[in-house]
Design a protein around this motif. Structure first.
Motif, PDB file in Angstrom:
ATOM      1  N   ILE A 125      14.293  -5.217  -9.341  1.00 49.11           N
ATOM      2  CA  ILE A 125      15.134  -6.621  -9.224  1.00 49.11           C
ATOM      3  C   ILE A 125      16.000  -6.443  -8.032  1.00 49.11           C
ATOM      4  O   ILE A 125      16.056  -7.456  -7.261  1.00 49.11           O
ATOM      5  N   ILE A 126      16.504  -5.198  -7.713  1.00 48.30           N
ATOM      6  CA  ILE A 126      17.525  -5.122  -6.736  1.00 48.30           C
ATOM      7  C   ILE A 126      16.559  -5.173  -5.178  1.00 48.30           C
ATOM      8  O   ILE A 126      17.019  -5.708  -4.379  1.00 48.30           O
ATOM      9  N   LEU A 127      15.309  -4.811  -5.469  1.00 46.95           N
ATOM     10  CA  LEU A 127      14.459  -4.873  -4.320  1.00 46.95           C
ATOM     11  C   LEU A 127      13.756  -6.370  -4.051  1.00 46.95           C
ATOM     12  O   LEU A 127      14.004  -6.767  -2.917  1.00 46.95           O
ATOM     13  N   PHE A 143       5.338 -10.460   0.411  1.00 48.03           N
ATOM     14  CA  PHE A 143       4.748 -10.032  -0.567  1.00 48.03           C
ATOM     15  C   PHE A 143       3.775  -8.807  -0.315  1.00 48.03           C
ATOM     16  O   PHE A 143       3.689  -7.731  -1.252  1.00 48.03           O
ATOM     17  N   ILE A 144       3.645  -8.711   0.872  1.00 47.11           N
ATOM     18  CA  ILE A 144       2.763  -7.199   1.370  1.00 47.11           C
ATOM     19  C   ILE A 144       3.818  -6.262   1.424  1.00 47.11           C
ATOM     20  O   ILE A 144       3.419  -5.188   0.893  1.00 47.11           O
ATOM     21  N   PHE A 145       4.961  -6.404   2.117  1.00 45.61           N
ATOM     22  CA  PHE A 145       5.834  -5.419   2.171  1.00 45.61           C
ATOM     23  C   PHE A 145       6.394  -4.911   0.602  1.00 45.61           C
ATOM     24  O   PHE A 145       6.783  -3.889   0.444  1.00 45.61           O
ATOM     25  N   LEU A 146       6.603  -6.167   0.124  1.00 45.44           N
ATOM     26  CA  LEU A 146       7.010  -5.914  -1.552  1.00 45.44           C
ATOM     27  C   LEU A 146       6.009  -4.915  -2.289  1.00 45.44           C
ATOM     28  O   LEU A 146       6.326  -3.973  -2.977  1.00 45.44           O
ATOM     29  N   PHE A 147       4.912  -5.294  -2.124  1.00 43.95           N
ATOM     30  CA  PHE A 147       3.759  -4.509  -2.797  1.00 43.95           C
ATOM     31  C   PHE A 147       3.891  -3.058  -2.408  1.00 43.95           C
ATOM     32  O   PHE A 147       3.778  -2.064  -3.097  1.00 43.95           O
ATOM     33  N   ILE A 148       3.821  -2.780  -1.046  1.00 43.86           N
ATOM     34  CA  ILE A 148       3.869  -1.275  -0.651  1.00 43.86           C
ATOM     35  C   ILE A 148       5.293  -0.750  -1.166  1.00 43.86           C
ATOM     36  O   ILE A 148       5.500   0.520  -1.398  1.00 43.86           O
ATOM     37  N   ILE A 198       7.107  -1.492  -3.741  1.00 40.04           N
ATOM     38  CA  ILE A 198       6.672  -1.059  -5.300  1.00 40.04           C
ATOM     39  C   ILE A 198       5.885   0.177  -5.384  1.00 40.04           C
ATOM     40  O   ILE A 198       6.289   0.908  -6.454  1.00 40.04           O
ATOM     41  N   ILE A 199       5.091   0.391  -4.726  1.00 38.08           N
ATOM     42  CA  ILE A 199       4.050   1.429  -4.796  1.00 38.08           C
ATOM     43  C   ILE A 199       5.165   3.042  -4.710  1.00 38.08           C
ATOM     44  O   ILE A 199       5.110   3.630  -5.343  1.00 38.08           O
ATOM     45  N   PHE A 200       5.822   2.733  -3.341  1.00 43.41           N
ATOM     46  CA  PHE A 200       6.827   3.877  -3.249  1.00 43.41           C
ATOM     47  C   PHE A 200       7.870   4.126  -4.184  1.00 43.41           C
ATOM     48  O   PHE A 200       8.160   4.857  -4.624  1.00 43.41           O
ATOM     49  N   LEU A 201       8.326   2.963  -4.744  1.00 45.02           N
ATOM     50  CA  LEU A 201       9.639   2.912  -5.578  1.00 45.02           C
ATOM     51  C   LEU A 201       9.024   3.616  -7.065  1.00 45.02           C
ATOM     52  O   LEU A 201       9.734   4.164  -7.567  1.00 45.02           O
ATOM     53  N   LYS A 202       7.821   3.226  -7.290  1.00 48.57           N
ATOM     54  CA  LYS A 202       7.113   3.653  -8.647  1.00 48.57           C
ATOM     55  C   LYS A 202       6.949   5.313  -8.577  1.00 48.57           C
ATOM     56  O   LYS A 202       7.364   6.133  -9.444  1.00 48.57           O
ATOM     57  N   HIS A 203       6.564   5.769  -7.388  1.00 45.69           N
ATOM     58  CA  HIS A 203       6.565   7.155  -6.967  1.00 45.69           C
ATOM     59  C   HIS A 203       7.735   7.686  -7.288  1.00 45.69           C
ATOM     60  O   HIS A 203       7.891   8.764  -7.850  1.00 45.69           O
TER      61      HIS A 203
END
Length: 199
Positions: free
Chosen positions: A25-27, A173-178, A180-185
């Motif tokens: 949400i912050i992101l 959305f492209i940068f957000l997707f990237i 999210i992947i790093f954030l999840k990791h």
């Protein structure tokens, strides 16, 4: 004791409990906010201004062509067609010849207020605007009869405008997707570290 309403406590009910959810949400929130403001400013200011300038250009070309063909005789019309095409980048024809050559194409009414207002400013003759394939058809009724002007739709709405709009919409959305992947990791690493500390 007087209790004051706290918006943070109210919002807390709707926020996810997980660290990943709250980090997401912050992101997302600032990205959506910034892109919404950018898109609004672009559409409300830049796009309308560009459309206004291009509409004035089309209306000015038609007005200039009308000043040439209306005083001319019928015998001069074929030569004037070539002149208008060369100097104004407009195809001009009479209704009969136009409809015979393009009767197979789909014609639909076109009602753009910016273009209509521009046409009204440049000449006082009645007109009708329609779309035919990828072209604008402007029918102008003059004292010498009806003239049809044909211009490319891209002269009013350049393809670069559509590309820029898609870029504004898709890029976050492209940068957000990237992200999210790093954030999840990173959240997974923190979770593992937390479990190790707890053990």
């Amino acid at each position: 004791m007087i209790k004051f309403f706290s918006p943070f406590k109210f919002l807390k009910k709707f926020l996810p409990n997980s660290l990943f959810g709250r980090s997401l949400i912050i992101l997302i929130t600032p990205i959506i906010l910034v892109q919404s403001i950018t898109a609004y400013i672009f559409i409300d200011r830049h796009l309308d201004k560009v459309t206004q300038l291009l509409s004035d250009d089309i209306a000015g070309k038609i007005s200039g062509a009308l000043n040439i063909v209306i005083p001319a005789s019928g015998a001069e019309f074929p030569a004037l067609q070539s002149y208008v095409l060369k100097h104004y980048a407009l195809e001009i024809s009479l209704p009969s010849s136009h409809r015979k050559a393009h009767e197979a194409l789909q014609v639909s009414p076109y009602d753009d207020e910016i273009l209509r207002e521009a046409l009204k400013r440049y000449f006082n003759y009645p007109f009708k605007v329609s779309l035919e394939d990828e072209h604008l058809i402007i029918e102008v009724t003059t004292p010498r009869g009806l003239f049809l002007f044909k211009d490319q739709l891209k002269h009013l709405y350049p393809k670069t405008t559509a590309i820029l709009l898609w870029w504004i919409i898709l890029t976050p959305f492209i940068f957000l997707f990237i992200s999210i992947i790093f954030l999840k990791h990173q959240i997974q690493l923190l979770s593992r570290l937390s479990r190790v500390v707890d053990d």
